[in-house]
Design an enzyme around this catalytic site. Structure first.
Site, PDB file in Angstrom:
ATOM      1  N   VAL A 149      33.693  -4.425  87.379  1.00  0.00           N
ATOM      2  CA  VAL A 149      33.398  -2.997  87.496  1.00  0.00           C
ATOM      3  C   VAL A 149      32.303  -2.772  88.528  1.00  0.00           C
ATOM      4  CG1 VAL A 149      32.745  -0.926  86.212  1.00  0.00           C
ATOM      5  CG2 VAL A 149      33.904  -2.787  85.034  1.00  0.00           C
ATOM      6  N   CYS A 150      32.584  -1.906  89.502  1.00  0.00           N
ATOM      7  CA  CYS A 150      31.645  -1.726  90.614  1.00  0.00           C
ATOM      8  C   CYS A 150      30.275  -1.225  90.165  1.00  0.00           C
ATOM      9  CB  CYS A 150      32.218  -0.758  91.640  1.00  0.00           C
ATOM     10  SG  CYS A 150      31.033  -0.330  92.927  1.00  0.00           S
ATOM     11  N   PHE A 151      30.265  -0.238  89.264  1.00  0.00           N
ATOM     12  CA  PHE A 151      28.989   0.394  88.942  1.00  0.00           C
ATOM     13  C   PHE A 151      28.184  -0.389  87.902  1.00  0.00           C
ATOM     14  CE2 PHE A 151      30.767   3.797  91.301  1.00  0.00           C
ATOM     15  CZ  PHE A 151      29.690   4.518  91.773  1.00  0.00           C
TER      16      PHE A 151
END
Length: 278
Positions: A149-151
């Site tokens: 997950v990027c965030f």
């Protein structure tokens, strides 16, 4: 002293393949000397999961969940991790590597470009600042991200408000040109986001989602008034002009340019070979 004029394109909502193809086309035109540096704003229709260039779909992404939610899906030409593009302002910056204001290292160029986003948050009255990993442990964790997950974690010069990440960006350099694009979250459906990835078991998923709440946040969770997309566009356009010391001049693509974008979209970003094979 006169400020440098860059082009500004607000392409509105586009399909996943169109959005990535237009970023690539802008990079090509800049490389060929046909277009000056560009700032572009855009949205996604349908809402889309984009994954980083190096991610492995079968190992990390739950494609059944992507389909169940009716989401688009595309692989970006940039690195990084999975991003759900839904309630956000997406931006891209296209500028030559040799531009006099661009440092040669990726990290420092990232900081210079992100100055525009920082000023955009300030224009919205938010106390944003750059996160810089301080300890050796923090620096090492950037090299080995545990999550798809990027965030999930701030990286070098990531933008944070009250200690939580508010914008996620990725960069690539091709043909002598820097392409940096990223997401500025207005709102976020965490349950939907976390349903799109594969986990060893439910306990791990639960733990990661719980930790995520302390690491990432959307603008409208932090403000008393609801910031609309139009307000965000105005603030970040002003932010880029101020942060990069430029003037942004609106630009519309010609029919010929649109045909070139569509060709890239069809040949690359709608291709299963590109999107699924790694």
């Amino acid at each position: 002293m006169t400020k440098e004029v860059w082009r500004f394109i607000d392409s509105g909502e586009g399909s996943p393949s169109f959005n990535m193809a237009l970023d690539e086309a802008l990079l090509d035109w800049n490389s060929d000397g046909k277009m000056p540096p560009v700032i572009r704003f855009y949205g996604w229709n349908p809402a889309t999961l984009s994954i980083g260039y190096f991610q492995r779909v079968e190992k990390e992404i739950d494609m059944e969940a992507v389909k169940q939610h009716g989401l688009g899906f595309v692989r970006r030409p940039t690195g990084g991790r999975g991003v759900l593009h839904e309630h956000e302002l997406t931006y891209s910056v296209i500028v030559p590597e040799a531009h006099p204001e661009m440092p040669s290292t990726v990290t420092e160029a990232y900081r210079v470009i992100s100055e525009g986003i920082l000023k955009g948050f300030h224009a919205l009255g938010m106390e944003a600042y750059f996160a810089v990993p301080k300890t050796a442990e923090e620096r090492d964790s950037l090299k080995n991200p545990r999550s798809a997950v990027c965030f999930d974690a701030p990286s070098w010069y990531e933008l944070v408000v009250e200690g939580r990440k508010v914008a996620g960006s990725a960069q690539t350099r091709q043909k002598g040109v820097i392409l940096q694009h990223g997401s500025i979250l207005l709102d976020l459906d965490e349950d939907k986001l976390f349903s799109l990835f594969k986990y060893p078991n439910d306990r791990v998923k639960e733990r990661m989602q719980k930790a995520f709440k302390n690491k990432a946040v959307a603008i409208n969770e932090l403000t008393a008034e609801n910031i609309t997309l139009e307000q965000a566009k105005a603030a970040f356009k002003k932010g880029f002009e101020e942060g990069l010391n430029i003037v942004l001049e609106p630009y519309e693509l010609s029919d010929e340019e649109m045909a070139y974008v569509q060709k890239i979209a069809n040949e690359r970003y709608e291709s299963d070979d590109w999107n699924y094979k790694r």
